[in-house]
Design a protein around this motif. Structure first.
Motif, PDB file in Angstrom:
ATOM      1  N   MET B 310      57.399 138.606  -1.781  1.00 40.40           N
ATOM      2  CA  MET B 310      58.101 137.329  -2.355  1.00 40.40           C
ATOM      3  C   MET B 310      57.052 136.143  -1.850  1.00 40.40           C
ATOM      4  SD  MET B 310      61.753 137.334  -2.656  1.00 40.40           S
ATOM      5  CE  MET B 310      62.262 136.367  -0.944  1.00 40.40           C
ATOM      6  N   MET B 311      56.681 136.263  -0.522  1.00 42.83           N
ATOM      7  CA  MET B 311      56.132 135.418   0.254  1.00 42.83           C
ATOM      8  C   MET B 311      54.624 135.001  -0.617  1.00 42.83           C
ATOM      9  SD  MET B 311      56.430 134.074   3.739  1.00 42.83           S
ATOM     10  CE  MET B 311      56.274 135.282   4.913  1.00 42.83           C
ATOM     11  N   ILE B 312      54.132 136.354  -0.786  1.00 41.19           N
ATOM     12  CA  ILE B 312      52.788 136.326  -1.603  1.00 41.19           C
ATOM     13  C   ILE B 312      52.824 135.318  -2.910  1.00 41.19           C
ATOM     14  CG2 ILE B 312      50.833 137.665  -2.467  1.00 41.19           C
ATOM     15  CD1 ILE B 312      51.462 139.459  -0.330  1.00 41.19           C
ATOM     16  N   LEU B 313      53.757 135.820  -3.689  1.00 41.29           N
ATOM     17  CA  LEU B 313      53.867 135.071  -4.939  1.00 41.29           C
ATOM     18  C   LEU B 313      54.001 133.648  -4.728  1.00 41.29           C
ATOM     19  CD1 LEU B 313      56.027 137.818  -6.929  1.00 41.29           C
ATOM     20  CD2 LEU B 313      53.529 137.344  -6.851  1.00 41.29           C
ATOM     21  N   GLU B 314      54.941 133.391  -3.814  1.00 39.37           N
ATOM     22  CA  GLU B 314      55.176 131.840  -3.572  1.00 39.37           C
ATOM     23  C   GLU B 314      53.712 131.328  -2.980  1.00 39.37           C
ATOM     24  OE1 GLU B 314      58.340 130.756  -1.081  1.00 39.37           O
ATOM     25  OE2 GLU B 314      59.705 132.272  -2.146  1.00 39.37           O
ATOM     26  N   LYS B 315      52.865 132.032  -2.532  1.00 46.74           N
ATOM     27  CA  LYS B 315      51.930 131.418  -1.468  1.00 46.74           C
ATOM     28  C   LYS B 315      50.530 131.526  -2.502  1.00 46.74           C
ATOM     29  CE  LYS B 315      54.209 129.588   1.805  1.00 46.74           C
ATOM     30  NZ  LYS B 315      54.435 128.257   1.842  1.00 46.74           N
ATOM     31  N   LEU B 316      50.508 132.062  -3.533  1.00 46.83           N
ATOM     32  CA  LEU B 316      49.321 132.206  -4.255  1.00 46.83           C
ATOM     33  C   LEU B 316      48.371 130.848  -4.045  1.00 46.83           C
ATOM     34  CD1 LEU B 316      50.569 133.761  -7.798  1.00 46.83           C
ATOM     35  CD2 LEU B 316      49.332 134.809  -5.881  1.00 46.83           C
ATOM     36  N   ILE B 403      50.995 146.878   4.235  1.00 44.41           N
ATOM     37  CA  ILE B 403      49.484 147.375   3.823  1.00 44.41           C
ATOM     38  C   ILE B 403      49.468 146.764   2.264  1.00 44.41           C
ATOM     39  CG2 ILE B 403      48.150 149.247   3.065  1.00 44.41           C
ATOM     40  CD1 ILE B 403      49.060 150.330   5.739  1.00 44.41           C
ATOM     41  N   PHE B 404      50.586 147.184   1.461  1.00 45.25           N
ATOM     42  CA  PHE B 404      50.236 146.875   0.116  1.00 45.25           C
ATOM     43  C   PHE B 404      50.424 145.478  -0.365  1.00 45.25           C
ATOM     44  CE2 PHE B 404      51.600 151.406   0.514  1.00 45.25           C
ATOM     45  CZ  PHE B 404      50.649 151.991  -0.361  1.00 45.25           C
ATOM     46  N   PRO B 405      51.153 145.002   0.273  1.00 40.62           N
ATOM     47  CA  PRO B 405      51.234 143.141  -0.078  1.00 40.62           C
ATOM     48  C   PRO B 405      49.909 142.509   0.514  1.00 40.62           C
ATOM     49  CG  PRO B 405      53.431 143.746   0.762  1.00 40.62           C
ATOM     50  CD  PRO B 405      52.473 145.035   0.928  1.00 40.62           C
ATOM     51  N   ALA B 406      49.310 143.212   1.602  1.00 44.66           N
ATOM     52  CA  ALA B 406      48.160 142.536   2.099  1.00 44.66           C
ATOM     53  C   ALA B 406      46.887 143.026   1.391  1.00 44.66           C
ATOM     54  CB  ALA B 406      47.909 143.238   3.622  1.00 44.66           C
ATOM     55  N   ARG B 407      46.871 144.171   0.884  1.00 47.68           N
ATOM     56  CA  ARG B 407      45.840 144.514  -0.092  1.00 47.68           C
ATOM     57  C   ARG B 407      45.981 143.477  -1.471  1.00 47.68           C
ATOM     58  NH1 ARG B 407      44.899 150.722   0.065  1.00 47.68           N
ATOM     59  NH2 ARG B 407      45.266 150.425  -2.083  1.00 47.68           N
ATOM     60  N   ARG B 408      47.292 143.513  -1.898  1.00 44.57           N
ATOM     61  CA  ARG B 408      47.441 142.716  -3.074  1.00 44.57           C
ATOM     62  C   ARG B 408      46.714 141.243  -2.751  1.00 44.57           C
ATOM     63  NH1 ARG B 408      53.112 142.438  -5.791  1.00 44.57           N
ATOM     64  NH2 ARG B 408      52.853 141.051  -7.528  1.00 44.57           N
ATOM     65  N   ALA B 409      47.001 140.565  -1.816  1.00 40.46           N
ATOM     66  CA  ALA B 409      46.852 139.377  -1.374  1.00 40.46           C
ATOM     67  C   ALA B 409      45.394 139.094  -1.550  1.00 40.46           C
ATOM     68  CB  ALA B 409      47.493 138.886  -0.053  1.00 40.46           C
ATOM     69  N   VAL B 415      39.940 131.519  -8.553  1.00 43.76           N
ATOM     70  CA  VAL B 415      39.632 130.594  -9.505  1.00 43.76           C
ATOM     71  C   VAL B 415      40.833 130.492 -10.488  1.00 43.76           C
ATOM     72  CG1 VAL B 415      37.877 130.229 -11.620  1.00 43.76           C
ATOM     73  CG2 VAL B 415      37.118 131.276  -9.220  1.00 43.76           C
ATOM     74  N   ALA B 416      41.216 131.733 -10.887  1.00 45.25           N
ATOM     75  CA  ALA B 416      42.345 131.818 -11.809  1.00 45.25           C
ATOM     76  C   ALA B 416      43.510 131.010 -11.237  1.00 45.25           C
ATOM     77  CB  ALA B 416      42.711 133.254 -12.039  1.00 45.25           C
ATOM     78  N   ILE B 417      43.935 130.738  -9.951  1.00 46.73           N
ATOM     79  CA  ILE B 417      44.931 129.825  -9.355  1.00 46.73           C
ATOM     80  C   ILE B 417      44.668 128.436  -9.514  1.00 46.73           C
ATOM     81  CG2 ILE B 417      46.489 129.554  -7.530  1.00 46.73           C
ATOM     82  CD1 ILE B 417      46.016 132.900  -7.260  1.00 46.73           C
ATOM     83  N   LEU B 418      43.183 128.295  -8.977  1.00 45.50           N
ATOM     84  CA  LEU B 418      42.825 126.865  -8.688  1.00 45.50           C
ATOM     85  C   LEU B 418      42.748 126.204 -10.116  1.00 45.50           C
ATOM     86  CD1 LEU B 418      40.446 127.326  -5.863  1.00 45.50           C
ATOM     87  CD2 LEU B 418      42.764 126.394  -5.592  1.00 45.50           C
ATOM     88  N   ARG B 419      42.357 126.804 -11.140  1.00 45.56           N
ATOM     89  CA  ARG B 419      42.314 126.101 -12.399  1.00 45.56           C
ATOM     90  C   ARG B 419      43.676 125.505 -12.652  1.00 45.56           C
ATOM     91  NH1 ARG B 419      38.417 126.928 -15.974  1.00 45.56           N
ATOM     92  NH2 ARG B 419      36.525 128.221 -15.299  1.00 45.56           N
ATOM     93  N   GLY B 420      44.860 126.130 -12.466  1.00 41.91           N
ATOM     94  CA  GLY B 420      46.054 125.631 -12.680  1.00 41.91           C
ATOM     95  C   GLY B 420      46.549 126.144 -13.972  1.00 41.91           C
TER      96      GLY B 420
END
Ligand SMILES: Nc1ncnc2c1ncn2[C@@H]1O[C@H](COP(=O)(O)OP(=O)(O)O)[C@@H](O)[C@H]1O
Ligand SMILES: [Mg+2]
Lengths: 228, 420
Positions: B310-316, B403-409, B415-420
């Motif tokens: 959840m944290m990763i999705l919030e903190k993309l 491990i899995f959330p870390a690898r995912r993050a 670029v995909a995120i910063l483009r908005g």
């Protein structure tokens, strides 16, 4: 001395249909130069900046920055390289919202680990002073206005004294007062601090302050105008 | 490297602090998992040890006796020799004698092996019936050297009525198992008639009541002197049916039992062999405890996994910014894993404390049972091993969950995120 040399940069987007965003862009930027890129919306300016800043690695052609070929290097290398050589100012002042302004500015330098935390903090406060937001240093980023956050983002881009500063419409969301402050800053970065700046802008006034204006259309540089 | 650690810590702490409620909740999962694990395992181990102690307090490490044997070579075959064919239909098991041959000499030899042998107690057993009105209750009368038996099995501490001395000084005095005494409704001083399988009858006097907490003894057996039983059976002083041996180190039992079988003309059995079923039940109880505890920790691990995802999705956005400003995929991985470990360590530390408190609470619950002498409170084992295992589990669960959330993050494309 050449700081950046891009040769025949070509990039495609495949989603939703395959199309060529960048159609063979070659460009060199010299030390201490202040270059601005203008062009219609959607012509590929932001895309080009992401390639030049090494964040986007999915392109054809070659890119060399500060005598280092960065094309084809792995992510761990590029991350370190960015920390050392590139300061990026995003179109939408992207700060870490839960961190203080000071933390936001210091983090890239702490990560790079070239200097002691005390030295880093000292320089960060110095930069915030110059941006006129030193009073807000200990406040969380989310409490600041858009203009203040953008100025903090510029301080962050400068903290590691990078070779190259890249800005994507750094004044795009600012009122005229803040725009003037930021422009003065960018100007002095090049001409006093000896760094190199590439920005994308919509603002003719902003472009007029630069040394050289490149005009893009449909993924190509179609004209070049040297002012100084 | 150290500067990296400082940066990681700063980011981990800030991110966790900004999600205080979720952070506490997911750490609480680990806390409860660890606390219940510690409390359960400590209690279970305490019970197992208590029962094992009781069991071993009344059983010898090695038992010598004469087994019922079927002679593989018949007398006829022996008479005619190997040149003749002898067919024997339905051969019966013939026990030559229940007594151990040369028992007094064997006892003497064993008592001299003082480096290995702690004590030796010769015994004579007889199957008897207690007569109570018109009912007959079967039991075993065991003739023992009471002094030696007391040295081996602390018999006097198991006496709830009467005394050892009383048994020694009373004519035909017996020390009867508690369960049997209840069934017969007899007390010290009462007299009770017994019948041997040979038909011999005799009136015995209750001199003491013993409770070992073991049904096979308390409900069946009565002790008296060697001589009393030998006399009842009409045998001499050389007549010994069992020799009980206690060793200094009970783990020597299987080896020495093998040696004694070869050395003496009788069967030697170690305690592991004749307690095999009880030992299996201990093992099964342990497996059960571990299974329950591991499932609890797995659930806790999923809690951590959830909050990190959840944290990763919030903190993309944050992750993209960090990557753009010089943080490598490896740095991002370490940060997420660090968050997971902080949850695991914090939750685990509080869990250990809570587990200790719970264990202490259990150990103060009064539990008295006349069939389990020596128990006043529920038994709890406070050995630090359980705590070490718990911490290891907590860190393992947190690491795997991270491990899995870390690898995912780490794989997020900035670029995909910063483009908005
Ligand atoms: N992730 C993407 N996938 C597909 N097309 C994209 C993507 N990002 C941008 N584009 C398209 O690429 C073109 C160039 O975009 P951009 O570089 O952002 O233009 P500019 O910054 O000059 O306005 C636009 O037509 C835009 O719609
Ligand atoms: Mg753009």
């Amino acid at each position: 001395m050449t700081i950046l040399r891009a040769t025949d940069i070509v990039k495609y987007f495949t989603d939703p249909v395959r199309f060529q965003v960048l159609r063979g862009i070659s460009l060199t930027v010299e030390h201490r130069e202040f270059v601005s890129i203008i062009g219609k919306s959607g012509c590929g300016k932001s895309t080009l900046l992401y390639v030049l800043s090494t964040l986007d690695t999915d392109y054809e052609g070659t890119l060399a920055i500060a005598d280092t070929v960065v094309t084809g290097r792995d992510q761990d290398f590029l991350a370190h390289f960015r920390g050392q050589h590139i300061g990026f100012i995003f179109q939408f002042h992207f700060l870490l919202q839960e961190f203080t302004i000071l933390d936001n500015v210091m983090l890239p330098a702490l990560k790079l680990g070239r200097e002691s935390p005390a030295t880093i903090e000292h320089r960060a406060m110095d930069l915030l002073q110059r941006m006129g937001i030193a009073d807000y240093a200990r406040r969380p980023a989310k409490q600041l206005s858009g203009g203040q956050q953008q100025r903090a983002a510029i301080a962050r881009a400068l903290i590691n004294q990078p070779t190259l500063i890249i800005g994507d419409e750094p004044t795009g969301n600012l009122d005229s007062e803040n725009t003037a402050i930021v422009l003065d800053l960018l100007d002095s970065i090049c001409h006093e601090m000896g760094q190199t700046v590439i920005i994308v802008t919509h603002d003719a006034e902003v472009a007029a302050r630069s040394d050289r204006i490149l005009t893009m259309a449909d993924g190509k540089i179609i004209s070049e105008q040297t002012l100084r | 490297m150290t500067s990296s650690l400082i940066v990681y810590t700063r980011i981990v702490v800030t991110h966790l602090r900004s999600r205080r409620r979720q952070t506490i909740l997911s750490a609480l999962g680990i806390t409860l998992g660890i606390a219940f694990y510690i409390a359960m395992v400590s209690f279970m181990t305490g019970v197992n040890q208590f029962l094992e102690d009781i069991m071993l307090s009344a059983t010898p490490h090695i038992r010598l006796y004469n087994d019922v044997v079927l002679d593989s070579v018949s007398i006829a075959q022996r008479w005619f020799g190997t040149s003749a064919f002898v067919f024997l239909h339905h051969p019966k098991a013939a026990q030559r004698t229940r007594a151990i041959r040369n028992a007094p000499e064997i006892v003497g030899i064993l008592r001299r092996q003082q480096q290995e042998v702690f004590g030796v107690s010769p015994r004579v057993t007889a199957q008897i019936y207690y007569t109570q009105g018109i009912t007959e209750i079967p039991g075993t009368l065991v003739g023992v050297d009471l002094i030696e038996e007391n040295k081996l099995f602390a018999v006097s501490s198991k006496i709830t009525e009467g005394s050892l001395r009383n048994v020694l000084t009373t004519d035909d005095g017996i020390m009867i198992g508690g369960g049997l005494a209840d069934k017969l409704n007899v007390h010290v001083g009462d007299r009770i008639p017994i019948t041997l399988s040979s038909g011999v009858q005799r009136l015995m006097t209750i001199a003491a009541v013993m409770r070992f907490g073991i049904a096979q003894i308390d409900n069946v057996q009565a002790y008296t002197t060697l001589k009393t039983v030998q006399r009842l059976l009409g045998k001499d002083q050389r007549y010994i049916t069992d020799i009980y041996i206690k060793l200094h180190n009970r783990n020597d039992a299987p080896r020495l039992a093998g040696l004694y079988t070869q050395l003496f003309d009788c069967t030697a059995e170690d305690w592991q062999t004749f307690n095999a079923t009880i030992l299996v039940s201990f093992t099964i109880r342990n497996i059960l405890t571990y299974a329950v505890s591991i499932s609890m920790l797995t659930v806790a691990g999923f809690g951590i996994y959830n909050i990190l995802t959840m944290m990763i999705l919030e903190k993309l956005k944050d992750i993209a910014i960090l990557k753009a400003t010089g943080f490598s995929p490896r740095d991002i991985r370490m940060i997420v894993l660090g968050q997971s470990l902080v949850l695991g360590i914090a939750g685990g530390a509080v869990g250990m404390l809570l587990g200790l408190l719970m264990s202490f609470g259990i150990s103060r619950v009064p539990f008295r049972n006349e069939f389990l002498p020596g128990m006043e409170y529920l038994p709890v084992d406070f050995s630090p091993v359980h705590y070490v295992v718990a911490v290891t589990f907590a860190l393992l669960a947190a690491t795997i969950a991270g491990i899995f959330p870390a690898r995912r993050a780490a794989r997020i494309d900035p670029v995909a995120i910063l483009r908005g």
